[in-house]
Design a protein around this motif. Structure first.
Motif, mmCIF file in Angstrom:
data_model
loop_
_atom_site.group_PDB
_atom_site.id
_atom_site.type_symbol
_atom_site.label_atom_id
_atom_site.label_comp_id
_atom_site.label_asym_id
_atom_site.label_seq_id
_atom_site.Cartn_x
_atom_site.Cartn_y
_atom_site.Cartn_z
ATOM 1 N N SER A 1 0.665 -1.097 0.039
ATOM 2 C CA SER A 1 -0.053 -0.008 -0.242
ATOM 3 C C SER A 1 0.981 1.283 0.004
ATOM 4 C CB SER A 1 -1.129 0.035 1.073
ATOM 5 O OG SER A 1 -0.263 -0.264 2.331
ATOM 6 N N TRP A 2 1.973 1.205 0.646
ATOM 7 C CA TRP A 2 2.773 2.509 0.734
ATOM 8 C C TRP A 2 2.956 3.408 -0.446
ATOM 9 C CZ3 TRP A 2 7.165 4.366 -1.250
ATOM 10 C CH2 TRP A 2 8.247 3.252 -2.240
ATOM 11 N N ARG A 3 3.067 2.816 -1.626
ATOM 12 C CA ARG A 3 3.559 3.409 -2.796
ATOM 13 C C ARG A 3 2.324 4.310 -3.429
ATOM 14 N NH1 ARG A 3 6.749 0.280 -5.975
ATOM 15 N NH2 ARG A 3 6.786 -1.226 -4.389
ATOM 16 N N PHE A 4 1.167 4.112 -2.771
ATOM 17 C CA PHE A 4 -0.113 4.691 -3.322
ATOM 18 C C PHE A 4 -0.417 5.983 -2.744
ATOM 19 C CE2 PHE A 4 -0.400 0.199 -4.934
ATOM 20 C CZ PHE A 4 -0.643 0.324 -6.297
ATOM 21 N N ALA B 1 12.353 7.431 -1.288
ATOM 22 C CA ALA B 1 11.160 7.664 -1.929
ATOM 23 C C ALA B 1 10.354 8.842 -1.563
ATOM 24 C CB ALA B 1 10.575 6.447 -2.143
ATOM 25 N N GLY B 2 10.819 9.197 -0.097
ATOM 26 C CA GLY B 2 10.147 10.328 0.624
ATOM 27 C C GLY B 2 9.276 9.731 1.610
ATOM 28 N N ALA B 3 8.742 8.641 1.540
ATOM 29 C CA ALA B 3 8.014 8.113 2.778
ATOM 30 C C ALA B 3 8.780 7.821 4.099
ATOM 31 C CB ALA B 3 7.372 6.462 2.329
ATOM 32 N N ARG B 4 8.062 8.247 5.105
ATOM 33 C CA ARG B 4 8.625 7.977 6.424
ATOM 34 C C ARG B 4 7.947 6.752 6.940
ATOM 35 N NH1 ARG B 4 9.193 13.635 7.051
ATOM 36 N NH2 ARG B 4 6.970 13.672 6.219
ATOM 37 N N PHE B 5 8.543 5.757 7.885
ATOM 38 C CA PHE B 5 7.887 4.646 8.561
ATOM 39 C C PHE B 5 8.130 4.817 9.865
ATOM 40 C CE2 PHE B 5 8.622 3.478 4.239
ATOM 41 C CZ PHE B 5 7.314 3.129 3.894
ATOM 42 N N VAL B 6 7.351 4.632 10.977
ATOM 43 C CA VAL B 6 7.541 4.864 12.618
ATOM 44 C C VAL B 6 6.882 3.231 12.825
ATOM 45 C CG1 VAL B 6 6.769 5.833 14.515
ATOM 46 C CG2 VAL B 6 7.346 7.049 12.498
ATOM 47 N N GLY B 7 7.471 2.696 13.570
ATOM 48 C CA GLY B 7 6.907 1.501 14.588
ATOM 49 C C GLY B 7 7.907 0.792 15.229
ATOM 50 N N PRO B 8 7.672 -0.320 15.530
ATOM 51 C CA PRO B 8 8.564 -1.315 16.253
ATOM 52 C C PRO B 8 9.460 -1.853 15.168
ATOM 53 C CG PRO B 8 6.676 -2.450 15.912
ATOM 54 C CD PRO B 8 6.217 -0.973 15.456
ATOM 55 N N ASP B 9 10.883 -2.141 15.767
ATOM 56 C CA ASP B 9 11.982 -2.751 14.944
ATOM 57 C C ASP B 9 11.783 -4.226 15.162
ATOM 58 O OD1 ASP B 9 14.003 -2.809 13.186
ATOM 59 O OD2 ASP B 9 15.601 -2.709 14.791
ATOM 60 N N ALA C 1 8.362 -2.618 3.252
ATOM 61 C CA ALA C 1 8.094 -1.580 2.458
ATOM 62 C C ALA C 1 9.404 -0.429 2.573
ATOM 63 C CB ALA C 1 7.009 -0.731 3.217
ATOM 64 N N ALA C 2 10.013 -0.375 3.661
ATOM 65 C CA ALA C 2 11.311 0.674 3.826
ATOM 66 C C ALA C 2 12.230 0.224 2.560
ATOM 67 C CB ALA C 2 11.694 0.454 5.135
ATOM 68 N N ARG C 3 12.502 -1.067 2.760
ATOM 69 C CA ARG C 3 13.419 -1.743 1.519
ATOM 70 C C ARG C 3 13.210 -1.118 0.170
ATOM 71 N NH1 ARG C 3 14.116 -7.913 1.397
ATOM 72 N NH2 ARG C 3 12.270 -7.606 0.251
ATOM 73 N N ASP C 4 11.607 -1.410 -0.109
ATOM 74 C CA ASP C 4 11.482 -0.983 -1.396
ATOM 75 C C ASP C 4 11.552 0.323 -1.558
ATOM 76 O OD1 ASP C 4 10.550 -3.445 -1.934
ATOM 77 O OD2 ASP C 4 8.342 -3.151 -2.147
ATOM 78 N N ALA C 5 11.170 1.459 -0.602
ATOM 79 C CA ALA C 5 11.192 2.518 -0.667
ATOM 80 C C ALA C 5 12.689 3.493 -0.490
ATOM 81 C CB ALA C 5 10.356 3.397 0.500
ATOM 82 N N GLY C 6 13.749 2.465 -0.301
ATOM 83 C CA GLY C 6 15.150 2.826 -0.212
ATOM 84 C C GLY C 6 15.331 3.666 1.342
#
Lengths: 273, 273, 273
Positions: free
Chosen positions: A61-64, A92-100, A107-112
């Motif tokens: 979903s993130w890329r949409f 890609a600009g997206a930021r992700f927040v959550g547990p490691d 998603a983070a790998r896809d977004a770089g």
């Protein structure tokens, strides 16, 4: 009138379900810190504590979403233990927040991944955070501050690498591919780990032949373009919106019909002809 | 660009579920009257007609929202009968709108009731309100007008006192406390009426001893700091985000495992040592 | 500060459920194209592939939304087949976007269809749309562009007529009406196709007599004004928020109690007196 550039949308993805106030309390925190951010629910229906299902739905979903969206992702069976709370910035600009714990990793790998920090700033969390609800007390405040333009580095110190999630990969066989079901959606469609590219490669190795698909040794099926090409009630194989091979039943649940779930074996091979 | 001060956020909490358009129709009414108000779903998954569950989830969430938030709360088994539709203003700033059946009372008491009115202004409700859907026809319009700055007194005449909700209280025993399960959440955690303060008081009465917890006469448990301190699949006791003692199973449902629900007896007492 | 006139609210109604990211991915697309549009979830809980249930919930909710709202409606068992993707403009102001399979027809007819187009502009959809997820790839972009003020005609060429949905109509009998259950809501209320007008007509044909209602040949019931007039646990008949006769059980589920669903026979007739 456009919203100020500094208030990025915040997208929520959790396993909190829809019965309680847990997702609601997080929205209250977000709206208190970032009142102008648009809040977008992806889903709160990830199966409880299923890190893999959360990671897959985020990847799909993130890329949409708008490019600067902050994704607040809480599937957190280890809440309150040594797993780190983190935030990730991507090329890609997206930021992700959550547990490691792997839930962000696909998603983070896809977004770089360009940078990741552990959330340790006490000025950017609620006072006296609980040990059972970091979504409300630590992750939501961090997401809201990022939305408002707080630099990532303000939230804590860098982490060198985030925890990966290893999904099972399909195996090549003599004349095909053996994969498995990765995800079961709410319609009962069985999504596998066999990609459209995997099948294209198979086609190019055996030109002129057709691919047939079997699940758990059942009857062989051709791959259709969409659900509606099958007769109502029949089992079919298609490439769904994940760009992965999926097994479905037209207008019904394949999971129920076949009694299959995550891990069921699916084989694609060249049909004898 | 901040939103105008007069458009306060509106938070929704109902037992309408997620199958029908009922919550959606309320949002349509809110957006028609207060198009700039931010709408925040707390949950629509309160168990049908459960006033106590609605009151508890409201009490546990209201304080995390922006201070002027209007809470639109509809758990209303007596819709269309003599129970009053009301709106409440509090010293904390929060406003509450809903039926006067106790569902607002726990949160309103915590926030400090300063004034309450019955909703009787026909200019602040839909024309020809139905007798089965006051959420859409009476409560949503009132919430939207409050969000836009309409003074509480405009909506109707004062009521002296709102209906209280009496939750069962724990009892002291010779060397401990006997309480019960108040609420079962979507993860199957069993939240009791024994508070962290109750247990701290027990500790101070018996210095140097440890508290042990039993549910329905089962094996005694120590109180852990968080779910993740237990091994997956084991039963544990902890203080969850409610600041109440809860019984959980790591990565699974205590309600299912123990076959327990609201009303099950839980005892905390000093362990023999 | 009001939002610009050109960004109409977008209301979402689907059968995507709450487990997956499907509704979330659509919201990402909407927020990318129309970042200032207010997004309002009606429901994503329509029973899977139930065109009639989707059409009924849309008919019962659209009129409560702001007049220029764009309704994004996806109940689409024929996705990827020859059924057309369409957008409809109405005299009431509402716009409807979704598959031309009947799901839009009840609401669009009530709102007064003024124009309809098939969605064929490749500049107003995602690049390389999938064949299984038109909600995300075709319908959401079209809804977002309409919200921002893109004229309907830009999206594609006119269609002369949209596909109707024929719900079963009640039959007149010697001294009454025989109808059936059309819709079962999440509370288990059984909503029939017998309208308040139908019963008023019956009353005027038999002045001075009372109407009694039976479901599946059960005991006759009077029609009450609201659920709360019955004793808890008893079966009752009332006109609910649909303005249709419904069979309910006070504080419980009539569907479960009676074992009835869509299609069950309901008869209203003049009581012998």
């Amino acid at each position: 009138m456009r919203r100020a550039q500094s208030d990025a949308p915040i997208a929520l993805l959790t396993d909190f379900g829809y019965r309680d106030h847990y997702a609601g309390a997080m929205k209250g925190v977000l709206a208190s810190i970032a009142p102008d951010a648009v809040l977008l629910d992806i889903t709160h229906g990830v199966p409880p504590q299923s890190i893999a299902a959360g990671a897959i739905t985020l990847r799909e979903s993130w890329r949409f979403f708008p490019s600067r969206t902050v994704f607040l992702v809480v599937v957190d069976p280890g809440v309150g233990t040594s797993r780190l709370p983190i935030a990730v910035e991507t090329r890609a600009g997206a930021r992700f927040v959550g547990p490691d714990n792997g839930v962000l990793s696909l998603a983070a790998r896809d977004a770089g991944i360009s940078r990741a920090v552990r959330l340790e700033s006490t000025r950017h969390r609620l006072a006296s955070p609980s040990s059972t609800f970091h979504g409300r007390d630590i992750f939501a405040p961090a997401a809201a501050f990022l939305s408002r333009g707080t630099p990532l580095g303000t939230l804590g110190s860098a982490v060198a690498r985030i925890k990966p999630l290893h999904l099972p990969k399909p195996d090549g066989t003599a004349n095909g591919i053996r994969g498995e079901v990765l995800y079961v959606d709410g319609f009962g469609n069985l999504i596998t780990n066999i990609s459209r590219k995997d099948v294209a490669r198979l086609h190019s190795s055996f030109p002129g032949k057709q691919v047939s698909v079997r699940i758990r040794g059942g009857a062989p099926m051709k791959i259709l373009n969409t659900y509606g090409e099958a007769r109502p009630g029949t089992i079919l194989a298609t490439f769904g919106s994940f760009e992965l091979l999926e097994i479905a039943v037209r207008d019904a649940s394949a999971a129920t019909r076949l009694g299959c779930g995550v891990g069921a074996t699916v084989v694609a091979r060249m049909a004898r002809s």
